[in-house]
Design a protein around this motif. Structure first.
Motif, PDB file in Angstrom:
ATOM      1  N   VAL A  67    -196.053  -6.050  42.758  1.00  0.00           N
ATOM      2  CA  VAL A  67    -197.048  -6.705  43.608  1.00  0.00           C
ATOM      3  C   VAL A  67    -197.305  -8.067  42.980  1.00  0.00           C
ATOM      4  CG1 VAL A  67    -199.391  -6.601  44.536  1.00  0.00           C
ATOM      5  CG2 VAL A  67    -198.067  -4.489  44.260  1.00  0.00           C
ATOM      6  N   ILE A  74    -195.229  -7.746  48.214  1.00  0.00           N
ATOM      7  CA  ILE A  74    -194.861  -6.440  47.673  1.00  0.00           C
ATOM      8  C   ILE A  74    -193.339  -6.398  47.660  1.00  0.00           C
ATOM      9  CG2 ILE A  74    -194.916  -3.945  47.996  1.00  0.00           C
ATOM     10  CD1 ILE A  74    -197.637  -4.238  49.258  1.00  0.00           C
ATOM     11  N   ARG A 102    -199.935  -0.581  53.253  1.00  0.00           N
ATOM     12  CA  ARG A 102    -198.641  -0.577  52.547  1.00  0.00           C
ATOM     13  C   ARG A 102    -198.748   0.169  51.215  1.00  0.00           C
ATOM     14  NH1 ARG A 102    -194.903  -4.818  53.196  1.00  0.00           N
ATOM     15  NH2 ARG A 102    -193.725  -3.580  51.689  1.00  0.00           N
ATOM     16  N   LEU A 103    -199.843  -0.031  50.489  1.00  0.00           N
ATOM     17  CA  LEU A 103    -200.008   0.644  49.206  1.00  0.00           C
ATOM     18  C   LEU A 103    -200.170   2.154  49.387  1.00  0.00           C
ATOM     19  CD1 LEU A 103    -202.325  -1.892  47.351  1.00  0.00           C
ATOM     20  CD2 LEU A 103    -199.911  -1.435  46.889  1.00  0.00           C
ATOM     21  N   ILE A 150    -196.554   0.382  39.022  1.00  0.00           N
ATOM     22  CA  ILE A 150    -196.824  -0.866  39.745  1.00  0.00           C
ATOM     23  C   ILE A 150    -196.880  -1.991  38.723  1.00  0.00           C
ATOM     24  CG2 ILE A 150    -198.439  -2.094  41.251  1.00  0.00           C
ATOM     25  CD1 ILE A 150    -197.314   0.353  42.606  1.00  0.00           C
ATOM     26  N   GLU A 188    -207.558  -2.567  45.339  1.00  0.00           N
ATOM     27  CA  GLU A 188    -206.801  -1.990  46.461  1.00  0.00           C
ATOM     28  C   GLU A 188    -205.722  -1.036  45.947  1.00  0.00           C
ATOM     29  OE1 GLU A 188    -207.223  -2.082  49.696  1.00  0.00           O
ATOM     30  OE2 GLU A 188    -208.941  -3.427  49.610  1.00  0.00           O
ATOM     31  N   ILE A 189    -205.071  -1.422  44.850  1.00  0.00           N
ATOM     32  CA  ILE A 189    -204.044  -0.558  44.258  1.00  0.00           C
ATOM     33  C   ILE A 189    -204.677   0.748  43.788  1.00  0.00           C
ATOM     34  CG2 ILE A 189    -202.461  -0.349  42.296  1.00  0.00           C
ATOM     35  CD1 ILE A 189    -201.959  -3.381  42.560  1.00  0.00           C
ATOM     36  N   ALA A 216    -205.678   3.096  46.645  1.00  0.00           N
ATOM     37  CA  ALA A 216    -204.533   3.758  47.282  1.00  0.00           C
ATOM     38  C   ALA A 216    -204.079   4.977  46.484  1.00  0.00           C
ATOM     39  CB  ALA A 216    -203.383   2.775  47.439  1.00  0.00           C
ATOM     40  N   LEU A 252    -202.836   4.770  43.321  1.00  0.00           N
ATOM     41  CA  LEU A 252    -201.791   4.378  42.371  1.00  0.00           C
ATOM     42  C   LEU A 252    -202.450   4.109  41.026  1.00  0.00           C
ATOM     43  CD1 LEU A 252    -199.935   2.010  44.832  1.00  0.00           C
ATOM     44  CD2 LEU A 252    -199.234   4.296  44.156  1.00  0.00           C
TER      45      LEU A 252
END
Length: 146
Positions: free
Chosen positions: A69, A79, A92-93, A108, A127-128, A131, A133
């Motif tokens: 990212v 991405i 998307r994540l 990531i 945001e990551i 999600a 992650l």
């Protein structure tokens, strides 16, 4: 050099050199070395090369390529080199997290331009994290600034 026995027979003779080699000390040293190698050899072996049979089963993905990212100097999000808008970043994540079979998702790599606002980078990290992650690494350039 070892000398042979003195023959006493009335005559005085000089000791004659022995033609045999005493191997007992050499055997002792070799046994000690053998024991040392027997103890240390299993510690040095990382793996045993094995010629495995063929199978119709699919190969396991042991070394999954990390997802990159990136945030460029203007703040645009990418991405894996594909431009992504802020609105579709979360979607998307989540797709990446759902496609992964690993706990915490795939690794990531977050790359951000040094001139960006800290809050912008932390927003993408949030945001990551949202999600699902969990394996996030911040990428930097090694070495002194030039």
């Amino acid at each position: 050099m070892a000398m042979g026995p003195i023959h006493s027979g009335g005559q005085r003779r000089r000791r004659t050199p022995m033609a045999e080699i005493n191997v007992t000390p050499m055997v002792d040293v070799m046994l000690v070395l053998l024991i040392i190698f027997m103890v240390t050899a299993p510690l040095l072996v990382a793996g045993v090369p094995v010629d495995l049979p063929d199978s119709k089963a699919g190969a396991l993905d042991q070394e999954q390529k990390p997802v990159q990212v990136s945030l460029d100097a203007s703040g645009a999000i990418f991405i894996d080199e594909a431009p992504t808008s802020e609105a579709e970043l979360a979607t998307r994540l989540q797709q990446i997290a759902a496609a992964s079979r690993e706990e915490g998702g795939p690794r990531i790599f977050l790359r951000a331009d040094r001139g960006l606002d800290y809050g912008r980078v932390m927003g993408v990290m949030g945001e990551i994290n949202n999600a699902g992650l969990r394996k996030v690494a911040l990428v930097s350039v090694a070495g002194p600034e030039g």
